[in-house]
Design a protein around this motif. Structure first.
Motif, PDB file in Angstrom:
ATOM      1  N   ARG A   1       3.869   1.503  -1.204  1.00  0.00           N
ATOM      2  CA  ARG A   1       4.467   1.663  -2.553  1.00  0.00           C
ATOM      3  C   ARG A   1       3.467   2.280  -3.516  1.00  0.00           C
ATOM      4  O   ARG A   1       3.813   3.146  -4.320  1.00  0.00           O
ATOM      5  N   SER A   2       2.227   1.825  -3.414  1.00  0.00           N
ATOM      6  CA  SER A   2       1.186   2.356  -4.295  1.00  0.00           C
ATOM      7  C   SER A   2       0.962   3.828  -4.034  1.00  0.00           C
ATOM      8  O   SER A   2       0.833   4.628  -4.960  1.00  0.00           O
TER       9      SER A   2
ATOM     10  N   LEU B   1       1.617   6.874  -6.581  1.00  0.00           N
ATOM     11  CA  LEU B   1       0.538   7.821  -6.894  1.00  0.00           C
ATOM     12  C   LEU B   1       0.985   9.255  -6.612  1.00  0.00           C
ATOM     13  O   LEU B   1       0.741  10.177  -7.398  1.00  0.00           O
TER      14      LEU B   1
ATOM     15  N   THR C   1       0.832  -1.193   0.000  1.00  0.00           N
ATOM     16  CA  THR C   1       0.000   0.000   0.000  1.00  0.00           C
ATOM     17  C   THR C   1       0.871   1.250   0.000  1.00  0.00           C
ATOM     18  O   THR C   1       0.579   2.216  -0.689  1.00  0.00           O
TER      19      THR C   1
END
Lengths: 130, 127
Positions: B4-5, B9, B2
């Protein structure tokens, strides 16, 4: 009763749109702006004659969809190119520049965009490219 | 995962929202353009300068700040006492945070270039 509610809703919408449209533009002025050339310093070191090409205006916008998808180009240089493209000039004098920021639908970020606008008198300076 | 995401983003938002361009010369509004062009102006390079001006938009209904390029130019020239910017790089950025919810957005105009100051024109030698 229904027409009263509709009337109030219309007034509120107009206030929000008006507030957003009117309050989101910042403006300023510049004296001389010339396109990027090989040696802009030459423009100052030597005297140049120029031809007045009349009023010109250009705009460049950048959009931001859902706050994750950006597209467009809102740089001042893009707006300047746009203004000079039509007249064939290479500089603007007595420049008025503005930057706007708009967002629609409060809280929900469907679309934001920013625009840069330039207005001024286009001129063609001799011996100065491009 | 999460994290990394979120980092990806965030990077996408930060990296993807700046557009840049270049301008040969920008002078302050107080300068007389026709006089600048018709008379040779010796000048002195003061050095590089950078400034930016931003406009903010809270909840898509409360705007504040000034993002006009002229404000950034004035800011860049104020600190150095210059009259114009040569070989200026201009950029415009637009940021929004938290996809879908428009809590806060802002746009900035930036300018970077070489500050110059006009020198008095050379005196003609007396006959």
């Amino acid at each position: 009763m229904r027409s009263t509610v509709n009337g109030i809703a219309s007034v509120l919408l107009a206030v929000i749109v008006g507030l957003g449209s009117a309050a989101c533009v910042s403006t300023g002025t510049l004296g001389l702006v010339a396109k990027s050339g090989a040696d802009p310093g030459k423009l100052l070191r030597d005297a140049h004659s120029y031809q007045d090409l009349g009023p010109a205006e250009g705009q460049a916008c950048r959009f931001f969809l859902l706050a994750i998808i950006p597209f467009g180009d809102s740089t001042f240089s893009k707006a300047l190119d746009e203004a000079l493209k039509k007249s064939g000039g290479n500089a603007l004098v007595n420049v008025s520049t503005s930057s706007s920021l708009y967002g629609f639908v409060p809280i929900y970020n469907i679309l934001n965009f920013t625009c840069t606008t330039v207005q001024g008198t286009a001129i063609k300076i001799s011996d100065f490219g491009p | 995962m999460t994290q990394r995401s979120m980092a990806f983003l965030g990077l996408l938002t930060l990296a993807g929202c700046v557009s840049t361009g270049s301008v040969g010369i920008i002078t302050k509004s107080s300068a007389n353009p026709s006089e600048i062009l018709s008379v040779a102006h010796p000048y002195r390079e003061i050095g590089p300068a950078y400034a930016h001006a931003c406009r903010y938009f809270a909840l898509a209904i409360i705007p504040f700040g000034d993002s006009a390029l002229s404000t950034a130019v004035d800011e860049a020239l104020k600190t150095s006492g210059g009259d114009a910017l040569l070989n200026a790089s201009v950029s415009s950025s637009l940021y929004g945070f938290i996809p879908y919810y428009n809590v806060f957005a802002f746009t900035c105009s930036s300018v970077k270039g070489t500050v110059i100051r006009f020198e008095p024109p050379p005196q003609e030698a007396a006959p």
